[in-house]
Design a protein around this motif. Structure first.
Motif, PDB file in Angstrom:
ATOM      1  N   GLY A  46      12.821  -9.896  -7.728  1.00  0.00           N
ATOM      2  CA  GLY A  46      11.411  -9.823  -7.403  1.00  0.00           C
ATOM      3  C   GLY A  46      10.979  -8.463  -6.893  1.00  0.00           C
ATOM      4  O   GLY A  46       9.855  -8.295  -6.428  1.00  0.00           O
ATOM      5  N   GLY A  47      11.881  -7.471  -6.978  1.00  0.00           N
ATOM      6  CA  GLY A  47      11.574  -6.126  -6.501  1.00  0.00           C
ATOM      7  C   GLY A  47      11.260  -5.187  -7.650  1.00  0.00           C
ATOM      8  O   GLY A  47      11.011  -5.601  -8.782  1.00  0.00           O
ATOM      9  N   LYS A  48      11.288  -3.890  -7.361  1.00  0.00           N
ATOM     10  CA  LYS A  48      11.086  -2.879  -8.393  1.00  0.00           C
ATOM     11  C   LYS A  48      11.552  -1.528  -7.858  1.00  0.00           C
ATOM     12  O   LYS A  48      11.915  -1.396  -6.681  1.00  0.00           O
ATOM     13  CB  LYS A  48       9.622  -2.814  -8.828  1.00  0.00           C
ATOM     14  CG  LYS A  48       8.640  -2.448  -7.747  1.00  0.00           C
ATOM     15  CD  LYS A  48       7.231  -2.391  -8.340  1.00  0.00           C
ATOM     16  CE  LYS A  48       6.215  -2.009  -7.277  1.00  0.00           C
ATOM     17  NZ  LYS A  48       4.865  -1.880  -7.844  1.00  0.00           N
ATOM     18  N   SER A  49      11.522  -0.551  -8.740  1.00  0.00           N
ATOM     19  CA  SER A  49      12.051   0.766  -8.421  1.00  0.00           C
ATOM     20  C   SER A  49      11.430   1.366  -7.155  1.00  0.00           C
ATOM     21  O   SER A  49      12.122   1.991  -6.351  1.00  0.00           O
ATOM     22  CB  SER A  49      11.805   1.709  -9.610  1.00  0.00           C
ATOM     23  OG  SER A  49      10.438   1.662 -10.009  1.00  0.00           O
ATOM     24  N   LEU A  50      10.132   1.170  -6.972  1.00  0.00           N
ATOM     25  CA  LEU A  50       9.431   1.804  -5.851  1.00  0.00           C
ATOM     26  C   LEU A  50       9.806   1.229  -4.491  1.00  0.00           C
ATOM     27  O   LEU A  50       9.388   1.759  -3.455  1.00  0.00           O
ATOM     28  CB  LEU A  50       7.914   1.711  -6.051  1.00  0.00           C
ATOM     29  CG  LEU A  50       7.364   2.626  -7.154  1.00  0.00           C
ATOM     30  CD1 LEU A  50       5.923   2.281  -7.463  1.00  0.00           C
ATOM     31  CD2 LEU A  50       7.497   4.088  -6.772  1.00  0.00           C
ATOM     32  N   ASN A  51      10.597   0.148  -4.467  1.00  0.00           N
ATOM     33  CA  ASN A  51      11.073  -0.376  -3.182  1.00  0.00           C
ATOM     34  C   ASN A  51      11.868   0.675  -2.415  1.00  0.00           C
ATOM     35  O   ASN A  51      12.007   0.592  -1.190  1.00  0.00           O
ATOM     36  CB  ASN A  51      11.946  -1.602  -3.385  1.00  0.00           C
ATOM     37  CG  ASN A  51      11.200  -2.809  -3.922  1.00  0.00           C
ATOM     38  OD1 ASN A  51      11.808  -3.754  -4.412  1.00  0.00           O
ATOM     39  ND2 ASN A  51       9.876  -2.810  -3.855  1.00  0.00           N
ATOM     40  N   ASN A 105       1.286   9.956  -5.390  1.00  0.00           N
ATOM     41  CA  ASN A 105       1.399  11.291  -4.810  1.00  0.00           C
ATOM     42  C   ASN A 105       2.712  12.022  -5.072  1.00  0.00           C
ATOM     43  O   ASN A 105       2.784  13.238  -4.874  1.00  0.00           O
ATOM     44  CB  ASN A 105       1.174  11.200  -3.290  1.00  0.00           C
ATOM     45  CG  ASN A 105      -0.219  10.716  -2.955  1.00  0.00           C
ATOM     46  OD1 ASN A 105      -1.175  11.056  -3.638  1.00  0.00           O
ATOM     47  ND2 ASN A 105      -0.342   9.908  -1.904  1.00  0.00           N
ATOM     48  N   VAL A 106       3.742  11.305  -5.496  1.00  0.00           N
ATOM     49  CA  VAL A 106       5.042  11.950  -5.704  1.00  0.00           C
ATOM     50  C   VAL A 106       5.290  12.087  -7.214  1.00  0.00           C
ATOM     51  O   VAL A 106       5.364  11.083  -7.919  1.00  0.00           O
ATOM     52  CB  VAL A 106       6.176  11.149  -5.031  1.00  0.00           C
ATOM     53  CG1 VAL A 106       7.520  11.824  -5.288  1.00  0.00           C
ATOM     54  CG2 VAL A 106       5.915  11.026  -3.538  1.00  0.00           C
ATOM     55  N   LEU A 145      14.635  -1.652   4.176  1.00  0.00           N
ATOM     56  CA  LEU A 145      14.417  -0.572   3.208  1.00  0.00           C
ATOM     57  C   LEU A 145      13.353   0.420   3.673  1.00  0.00           C
ATOM     58  O   LEU A 145      13.139   1.442   3.013  1.00  0.00           O
ATOM     59  CB  LEU A 145      14.009  -1.141   1.848  1.00  0.00           C
ATOM     60  CG  LEU A 145      15.077  -1.901   1.071  1.00  0.00           C
ATOM     61  CD1 LEU A 145      14.526  -2.384  -0.268  1.00  0.00           C
ATOM     62  CD2 LEU A 145      16.315  -1.041   0.839  1.00  0.00           C
ATOM     63  N   ARG A 146      12.701   0.132   4.788  1.00  0.00           N
ATOM     64  CA  ARG A 146      11.659   1.042   5.287  1.00  0.00           C
ATOM     65  C   ARG A 146      12.034   1.643   6.642  1.00  0.00           C
ATOM     66  O   ARG A 146      11.188   2.230   7.322  1.00  0.00           O
ATOM     67  CB  ARG A 146      10.310   0.303   5.402  1.00  0.00           C
ATOM     68  CG  ARG A 146       9.866  -0.333   4.101  1.00  0.00           C
ATOM     69  CD  ARG A 146       8.399  -0.741   4.134  1.00  0.00           C
ATOM     70  NE  ARG A 146       8.077  -1.669   5.204  1.00  0.00           N
ATOM     71  CZ  ARG A 146       8.231  -2.998   5.126  1.00  0.00           C
ATOM     72  NH1 ARG A 146       8.735  -3.544   4.026  1.00  0.00           N
ATOM     73  NH2 ARG A 146       7.901  -3.780   6.140  1.00  0.00           N
ATOM     74  N   ASP A 147      13.287   1.515   7.003  1.00  0.00           N
ATOM     75  CA  ASP A 147      13.740   2.002   8.309  1.00  0.00           C
ATOM     76  C   ASP A 147      14.305   3.412   8.178  1.00  0.00           C
ATOM     77  O   ASP A 147      15.213   3.659   7.375  1.00  0.00           O
ATOM     78  CB  ASP A 147      14.801   1.059   8.874  1.00  0.00           C
ATOM     79  CG  ASP A 147      15.256   1.478  10.254  1.00  0.00           C
ATOM     80  OD1 ASP A 147      14.516   1.239  11.222  1.00  0.00           O
ATOM     81  OD2 ASP A 147      16.344   2.071  10.353  1.00  0.00           O
ATOM     82  N   GLU A 152       0.816  -1.216   0.000  1.00  0.00           N
ATOM     83  CA  GLU A 152       0.000   0.000   0.000  1.00  0.00           C
ATOM     84  C   GLU A 152       0.848   1.263   0.000  1.00  0.00           C
ATOM     85  O   GLU A 152       0.544   2.250  -0.681  1.00  0.00           O
ATOM     86  CB  GLU A 152      -0.889  -0.040   1.247  1.00  0.00           C
ATOM     87  CG  GLU A 152      -1.920   1.048   1.329  1.00  0.00           C
ATOM     88  CD  GLU A 152      -2.784   0.899   2.562  1.00  0.00           C
ATOM     89  OE1 GLU A 152      -2.955   1.912   3.265  1.00  0.00           O
ATOM     90  OE2 GLU A 152      -3.271  -0.220   2.832  1.00  0.00           O
ATOM     91  N   TRP A 153       1.954   1.248   0.765  1.00  0.00           N
ATOM     92  CA  TRP A 153       2.785   2.444   0.875  1.00  0.00           C
ATOM     93  C   TRP A 153       3.470   2.781  -0.457  1.00  0.00           C
ATOM     94  O   TRP A 153       3.677   3.951  -0.759  1.00  0.00           O
ATOM     95  CB  TRP A 153       3.817   2.286   1.984  1.00  0.00           C
ATOM     96  CG  TRP A 153       4.552   0.970   1.985  1.00  0.00           C
ATOM     97  CD1 TRP A 153       5.634   0.630   1.228  1.00  0.00           C
ATOM     98  CD2 TRP A 153       4.243  -0.182   2.777  1.00  0.00           C
ATOM     99  NE1 TRP A 153       6.034  -0.651   1.486  1.00  0.00           N
ATOM    100  CE2 TRP A 153       5.202  -1.179   2.437  1.00  0.00           C
ATOM    101  CE3 TRP A 153       3.278  -0.463   3.740  1.00  0.00           C
ATOM    102  CZ2 TRP A 153       5.196  -2.442   3.028  1.00  0.00           C
ATOM    103  CZ3 TRP A 153       3.281  -1.722   4.319  1.00  0.00           C
ATOM    104  CH2 TRP A 153       4.227  -2.691   3.963  1.00  0.00           C
ATOM    105  N   GLU A 154       3.803   1.753  -1.279  1.00  0.00           N
ATOM    106  CA  GLU A 154       4.405   2.018  -2.580  1.00  0.00           C
ATOM    107  C   GLU A 154       3.366   2.563  -3.559  1.00  0.00           C
ATOM    108  O   GLU A 154       3.663   3.456  -4.361  1.00  0.00           O
ATOM    109  CB  GLU A 154       5.058   0.751  -3.133  1.00  0.00           C
ATOM    110  CG  GLU A 154       6.295   0.325  -2.352  1.00  0.00           C
ATOM    111  CD  GLU A 154       6.961  -0.915  -2.936  1.00  0.00           C
ATOM    112  OE1 GLU A 154       6.528  -1.382  -4.006  1.00  0.00           O
ATOM    113  OE2 GLU A 154       7.917  -1.414  -2.308  1.00  0.00           O
TER     114      GLU A 154
END
Length: 333
Positions: A116-121, A51-52, A313-315, A43-45
């Motif tokens: 398995g990731g992407k830029s928005l990580n 919004n950005v 990555l969210r710290d 959800e946060w990504e």
């Protein structure tokens, strides 16, 4: 997959790969080279993307492919290239411009996602970097995020990073997560000396040291027998177009006399801390000072606790640590 189904798959693979190691190695590679993605975007990504403000750049591979064909013929790179991978026509890259209210920095920060990731990580990092005057580019590697393609893997990641650095042809700072750090290594393996010189700082988060550690862990996870190890190495080398089992972050990192910060969590279940800490022993500089030569020493191998492989990555502390490392005057020591 239920525990029963997993056990059946594991023991079937174990027996089959002992009897027929070569064909089993081929099948294992197909599975190994298929990324796994989250069931849905966090959800946060999603909110961050909405919004950005950002631009979507579609960067062509053609110039890169032409250049790699030349290097494959003249063998002008640190590793001999034996194959150009199957690359799509373009790859997508999210561009975030610096905050117009602060002085603009010369360097561009490239955010390199993992398997398995992407830029928005890197959503937590991007706004912080913008506030410090940086332009940020966050590529989606083939078969990840907005980029399509028929093939993916750390070799594709490395070729894409190399194409992006050449496309920019200006100083860059790199921040990579997980397998994205192997992209840093593959980029070195296929780069010219000039392209390597454009990398001015590097932050590596949750780094594997040797790619073969990932291969071994995968073998253990699916039950591939030791008899299949050599065939598995051979098919991997053939796929990657370089001797991928010779790729070692700790050895490659020795060639960079630039400010480098490696960050790993003690509780990383996907990439063992004990395996990663070898990288710290090979860093040219073991400490750095921020702002002045009289400042307190900080370790270039930073150990976090309780963040694991992905939550790191969210710290906020990790974000601030990397932002300080990129934005301030650094004195390696």
């Amino acid at each position: 997959m239920s525990q029963l189904l997993y056990n059946l798959f594991y023991y079937k693979t174990l027996v089959t790969s002992f009897i027929a190691p070569i064909s089993s190695a081929d099948k294992a590679l197909q599975l190994f080279a298929t990324p796994t993605y989250p069931k849905k975007d966090p959800e946060w990504e999603v909110e961050f993307e909405k919004n950005v403000p950002h631009n979507v750049l579609n960067i062509p591979y053609k110039e890169h492919i032409d250049e790699m064909n030349k290097r494959m013929k003249d063998k002008s790179t640190p590793f001999e290239i034996t194959l150009i991978p199957n690359l799509p026509e373009t790859f997508s890259c999210l561009e975030y411009l610096p905050d117009p209210n602060v002085p603009k920095r010369e360097e561009t920060i490239i955010c390199i996602h993992g398997w398995g990731g992407k830029s928005l990580n890197f959503f937590k990092f991007i706004k912080k970097y913008q506030s410090q005057g940086f332009r940020i580019l966050a590529p989606d590697f083939p078969q990840h995020g907005l980029t399509g393609g028929t093939e993916t893997g750390c070799h594709i990641f490395g070729h894409t990073l190399n194409a992006l650095i050449r496309y920019l042809n200006s100083p860059v700072y790199l921040i990579a997560h997980s397998l994205g750090n192997v992209a840093f290594c593959v980029n070195y393996a296929i780069s010219s000396e000039y392209e390597r010189s454009l990398i001015k700082r590097y932050v590596g988060i949750a780094c594997p040291d040797e790619f073969q550690f990932i291969m071994r862990r995968f073998m253990d996870m699916i039950g591939l027998s030791n008899r299949a190890w050599e065939p598995f190495v051979e098919v991997n080398d053939k796929l990657h177009g370089i001797k991928i089992t010779e790729v070692s972050e700790s050895k490659i990192i020795e060639n960079f006399k630039i400010p480098i910060l490696i960050i790993h969590d003690e509780n990383d279940k996907e990439l063992s801390y004990d395996v990663c800490k070898t990288i710290g022993e090979h860093l040219h500089y073991k400490h750095y000072k921020v702002g002045s030569e009289d400042a307190e020493k900080k370790p270039t191998f930073y150990t976090s606790k309780g963040l694991g492989h992905r939550r790191i990555l969210r710290d906020d502390n990790i974000v601030d640590l990397s932002a300080e490392f990129f934005s301030e005057k650094i004195y390696p020591c």
